[in-house]
Write a protein that holds these residues in place. Structure first.
Motif, PDB file in Angstrom:
ATOM      1  N   ASP A 100       0.851  -1.187   0.000  1.00  0.00           N
ATOM      2  CA  ASP A 100       0.000   0.000   0.000  1.00  0.00           C
ATOM      3  C   ASP A 100       0.886   1.235   0.000  1.00  0.00           C
ATOM      4  O   ASP A 100       1.874   1.297   0.733  1.00  0.00           O
ATOM      5  CB  ASP A 100      -0.861  -0.026   1.271  1.00  0.00           C
ATOM      6  CG  ASP A 100      -1.891   1.087   1.251  1.00  0.00           C
ATOM      7  OD1 ASP A 100      -3.055   0.777   0.972  1.00  0.00           O
ATOM      8  OD2 ASP A 100      -1.515   2.250   1.492  1.00  0.00           O
ATOM      9  N   PRO A 101       0.578   2.257  -0.847  1.00  0.00           N
ATOM     10  CA  PRO A 101       1.417   3.448  -0.889  1.00  0.00           C
ATOM     11  C   PRO A 101       1.541   4.146   0.446  1.00  0.00           C
ATOM     12  O   PRO A 101       2.480   4.890   0.669  1.00  0.00           O
ATOM     13  CB  PRO A 101       0.700   4.347  -1.922  1.00  0.00           C
ATOM     14  CG  PRO A 101      -0.095   3.397  -2.755  1.00  0.00           C
ATOM     15  CD  PRO A 101      -0.499   2.291  -1.824  1.00  0.00           C
ATOM     16  N   GLY A 102       0.623   3.908   1.341  1.00  0.00           N
ATOM     17  CA  GLY A 102       0.702   4.578   2.628  1.00  0.00           C
ATOM     18  C   GLY A 102       1.503   3.821   3.655  1.00  0.00           C
ATOM     19  O   GLY A 102       1.608   4.235   4.792  1.00  0.00           O
ATOM     20  N   THR A 103       2.043   2.675   3.304  1.00  0.00           N
ATOM     21  CA  THR A 103       2.825   1.892   4.243  1.00  0.00           C
ATOM     22  C   THR A 103       4.229   1.722   3.722  1.00  0.00           C
ATOM     23  O   THR A 103       4.525   1.961   2.570  1.00  0.00           O
ATOM     24  CB  THR A 103       2.204   0.494   4.431  1.00  0.00           C
ATOM     25  OG1 THR A 103       2.220  -0.180   3.172  1.00  0.00           O
ATOM     26  CG2 THR A 103       0.772   0.601   4.912  1.00  0.00           C
ATOM     27  N   VAL A 104       5.121   1.301   4.609  1.00  0.00           N
ATOM     28  CA  VAL A 104       6.512   1.091   4.227  1.00  0.00           C
ATOM     29  C   VAL A 104       6.650  -0.280   3.587  1.00  0.00           C
ATOM     30  O   VAL A 104       6.370  -1.290   4.229  1.00  0.00           O
ATOM     31  CB  VAL A 104       7.432   1.188   5.457  1.00  0.00           C
ATOM     32  CG1 VAL A 104       8.862   0.943   5.067  1.00  0.00           C
ATOM     33  CG2 VAL A 104       7.267   2.538   6.128  1.00  0.00           C
ATOM     34  N   PRO A 105       7.052  -0.361   2.312  1.00  0.00           N
ATOM     35  CA  PRO A 105       7.205  -1.659   1.679  1.00  0.00           C
ATOM     36  C   PRO A 105       8.425  -2.378   2.212  1.00  0.00           C
ATOM     37  O   PRO A 105       9.329  -1.750   2.773  1.00  0.00           O
ATOM     38  CB  PRO A 105       7.393  -1.305   0.197  1.00  0.00           C
ATOM     39  CG  PRO A 105       7.949   0.079   0.214  1.00  0.00           C
ATOM     40  CD  PRO A 105       7.388   0.740   1.422  1.00  0.00           C
ATOM     41  N   THR A 121       9.956   3.291  -1.150  1.00  0.00           N
ATOM     42  CA  THR A 121       9.694   3.370  -2.585  1.00  0.00           C
ATOM     43  C   THR A 121       8.260   2.938  -2.834  1.00  0.00           C
ATOM     44  O   THR A 121       7.678   2.185  -2.054  1.00  0.00           O
ATOM     45  CB  THR A 121      10.642   2.451  -3.376  1.00  0.00           C
ATOM     46  OG1 THR A 121      10.489   1.107  -2.915  1.00  0.00           O
ATOM     47  CG2 THR A 121      12.085   2.877  -3.199  1.00  0.00           C
ATOM     48  N   LEU A 122       7.691   3.429  -3.921  1.00  0.00           N
ATOM     49  CA  LEU A 122       6.326   3.059  -4.266  1.00  0.00           C
ATOM     50  C   LEU A 122       6.318   1.840  -5.171  1.00  0.00           C
ATOM     51  O   LEU A 122       7.152   1.720  -6.060  1.00  0.00           O
ATOM     52  CB  LEU A 122       5.625   4.217  -4.979  1.00  0.00           C
ATOM     53  CG  LEU A 122       5.325   5.454  -4.131  1.00  0.00           C
ATOM     54  CD1 LEU A 122       4.618   6.498  -4.965  1.00  0.00           C
ATOM     55  CD2 LEU A 122       4.471   5.095  -2.929  1.00  0.00           C
ATOM     56  N   PRO A 123       5.386   0.921  -4.968  1.00  0.00           N
ATOM     57  CA  PRO A 123       5.316  -0.269  -5.825  1.00  0.00           C
ATOM     58  C   PRO A 123       4.794   0.089  -7.206  1.00  0.00           C
ATOM     59  O   PRO A 123       4.040   1.048  -7.373  1.00  0.00           O
ATOM     60  CB  PRO A 123       4.327  -1.175  -5.073  1.00  0.00           C
ATOM     61  CG  PRO A 123       3.452  -0.223  -4.329  1.00  0.00           C
ATOM     62  CD  PRO A 123       4.340   0.932  -3.932  1.00  0.00           C
TER      63      PRO A 123
END
Length: 677
Positions: free
Chosen positions: A197-202, A241-243
């Motif tokens: 999720d863009p709001g969480t740390v991948p 980073t964004l997925p």
């Protein structure tokens, strides 16, 4: 400077609070490359922690003292630049070591003209040091800056390491962890990092200093990418980073449009586009420190508190002038100021307007004027001509930034290198979406210019003669296009992609372009080469204006120790998913060997073997496609056709053949180990 000598920076310039260190090299083939690194050392000559080691996967210090600015191509090689804010260097740091390393068995003896220069923040060179005795070393310390009281001095070192980056790092106290073969195969090749999720740390699986696997260009079909090269030193740097994976939409149908932070659909006039683009970019630069520093450090700005402004009125003669924007950076009570002039939608910069801003900046004590447009600046070919008054003590530097470079840096940060938090990543994603919107006018270079159609007509009618200035205009537009393709591809892949300029040593850029223009008049072809990190050989592009065909190709070397038929079969197997119309040509020492399409060769790979038993030195893989006729970036345009050709060739051929070279090259070493055992 000579090896071992030193000099005080304050003896060379009054403004040495921040400097730019540049490392340069070139090679006869255009294939040579190296990665720069910086180490901050304490009084014992060791790093205080692994975070004092800056490299491609940890390019900037949080305090702004160190920032790797990346590579830029020169006329005969590459230049890698490092920004050092000496006022921000922690008190416990006594030395700053500047080094470079090679990989894959390459050595610095294969590179020519190894040189380090140090310039002040205005870009004026202060000193230089050339390394002339490089040999089998795979890592080199070019030089170091060290404290002497309140001053900084530079020492020319030129010390090499045969043990590469790992050996160099170990000497200065860096923890080294060599990745095993089992660890490198934990995740299947060709799979991307898990979507989050863009709001969480991948998840961040690459604490080990390894370039992450990335999928092919987003414009192309999914491919098996080249495997990352394993490198040893660790870093504790963790960034967000964004997925790439798009989350499922909650919209009822396709007519529902997502809300955007920076809407572009209502923009109609060029003035609206310029004002919106300037405000959007400068606001994100001020709010995302990594992004703001990335764009301004190359222009001599210090790391500090940044504020940005738009439509600022500044006195100039009878009427005030209003630059599109102003950037101010505060560091230790000092201000660095740059005026910004923006153009969108392919509009050209005006020399008179830029000259006014240069004069205003000089009178007010500002440091720089930054121009921003869709044009890509060429080496030795400024976009606007301005005069400078040598009698003025205060110097103002003129810099240019293309919208393609802005998108490139945003893509690198949000997809590959990471930023400090999820909100910053989301802001960069919104900026990137805005820049890529059809109404923003920020798509980068997208017009081959007014000379394109007359030159094509002249080639068709065989009336184009050497010395025609229109041919030179087309060559310059072609070079801008190739540089932009490298920026776009490098941002999507997270790998360095640079144009290769082949010219005799000492040839100035304009002389080289004139020669290419004469060649265009003779044979009707535009040629270019680009080198992409972790891929075999050099990707070549040929646009034949007589036949209307684009050719993309790459040469693949045959590994030593393999039987010719074995090499041919492995190559054909590696290209199992490549297009059937791929042309494969056998390269032999004294000429050209057999050739054919992949469709014909798959059932009979042996047809690639020379009948006379000549030694095979490699294979040339080529794809052909029709090129667009119009000068613009429409669906039928030439620029769009070049983009599509490069994307298709990389995704369907280069990524696959990279795996072939790695597997083939590893087999002789395995045999040697067995024999030794």
């Amino acid at each position: 400077m000579t090896k071992g000598s030193n000099v005080s920076l304050t003896a060379l310039s009054e403004d040495t609070d921040a400097v730019v260190v540049s490392l340069r090299w070139n090679s006869a083939t255009g294939d040579g490359d190296a990665d720069v690194s910086v180490l901050l050392l304490d009084a014992d000559g060791k790093v205080r922690s692994d975070t004092d080691f800056f490299f491609y996967n940890n390019p900037a210090a949080a305090d702004g003292s160190v920032q790797l600015l990346g590579k830029k191509p020169t006329d005969d090689g590459n230049e890698d630049r490092i920004s050092l804010d000496l006022t921000a260097v922690p008190a416990g740091v006594e030395r700053i070591v500047v080094a470079a390393s090679q990989y894959g068995g390459s050595t610095f003896g294969e590179l020519n003209d190894l040189r380090v220069t140090v310039a002040d923040r205005a870009g004026e060179a202060l000193l230089g040091f050339s390394i002339t005795d490089a040999g089998v070393e795979s890592a080199f310390i070019f030089g170091e800056l060290y404290r002497r009281g309140t001053d900084w001095k530079f020492r020319a070192i030129g010390q090499g390491y045969e043990t590469g980056l790992a050996g160099l790092a170990t000497d200065f106290g860096i923890t080294v962890d060599e990745e095993s073969d089992e660890e490198s195969t934990d995740r299947p090749m060709g799979t991307a990092e898990p979507a989050t999720d863009p709001g969480t740390v991948p998840p961040t699986p690459s604490e080990v200093l390894v370039v992450p696997e990335q999928p092919g260009p987003v414009r192309s079909s999914p491919v098996e990418p080249a495997s990352p090269r394993a490198r040893g030193p660790r870093t504790v740097k963790k960034k967000i980073t964004l997925p790439r994976t798009v989350r499922p939409t909650l919209a009822e149908n396709d007519s529902w449009r997502p809300a955007r932070l920076f809407p572009a659909s209502s923009l109609k006039s060029d003035r609206e586009r310029e004002m919106r683009a300037t405000s959007v970019l400068l606001s994100v630069m001020a709010e995302v420190p990594e992004f703001g520093r990335r764009l301004t450090a190359a222009f001599g700005a210090p790391a500090g508190r940044m504020q940005t402004f738009v439509e600022v009125a500044l006195p100039h003669g009878d009427s005030p002038k209003r630059p599109d924007g102003v950037i101010r950076v505060e560091r230790a009570g000092k201000l660095w100021t740059a005026l910004v002039e923006t153009k969108t939608n392919g509009n050209a910069l005006r020399s008179e307007q830029v000259q006014n801003y240069m004069d205003i900046a000089a009178r007010r004590g500002y440091e720089a004027v930054i121009t921003l447009s869709n044009d890509v600046e060429l080496e030795g070919r400024p976009l606007v001509d301005v005069r400078t008054d040598g009698r003025r003590k205060h110097k103002v530097t003129l810099w240019h930034l293309s919208w393609a470079e802005v998108a490139h840096q945003a893509q690198l940060l949000i997809r590959h290198e990471g930023v400090g938090n999820a909100t910053h990543a989301w802001l960069l994603q919104e900026l990137l979406h805005y820049l890529q919107h059809e109404n923003s006018g920020c798509h980068g270079f997208q017009n081959m210019g007014p000379a394109w159609v007359p030159v094509r007509n002249g080639i068709d009618a065989e009336t184009l003669c050497q010395g025609d200035p229109r041919a030179l205009e087309v060559v310059e537009s072609w070079e801008q296009l190739v540089r932009q393709v490298c920026l776009r591809l490098g941002g999507e892949l997270g790998r360095k992609a640079l144009p290769v300029q082949r010219a005799k040593r000492g040839t100035d850029p304009q002389t080289r372009r004139v020669a290419l223009a004469d060649q265009l008049c003779d044979d009707g072809r535009l040629t270019a080469e680009m080198r992409i990190e972790d891929t075999p050989g050099v990707l070549a592009i040929v646009a034949d204006l007589r036949t209307g065909k684009l050719r993309t190709s790459v040469d693949v070397q045959t590994p030593e120790g393999n039987y010719p038929l074995t090499s041919v079969k492995r190559l054909v197997r590696a290209l199992a998913d490549a297009p059937a119309d791929l042309h494969v040509e056998t390269l032999i020492e004294d000429g050209k060997g057999p050739r054919g399409t992949l469709e014909r060769l798959r059932p009979e790979p042996g047809d690639l073997l020379p009948k006379d038993g000549a030694r095979i030195i490699g294979f040339r893989l080529s794809l052909f496609k029709s090129m667009g006729a119009t000068r613009g970036n429409a669906e039928t345009g030439f620029i769009r056709s070049v983009d599509d050709a490069v994307d298709r060739f990389y995704a369907s051929v280069v990524a696959q053949v990279s795996a072939f070279e790695r597997r083939s090259a590893s087999r002789p070493r395995v045999k040697e180990q067995v024999a030794a055992g």
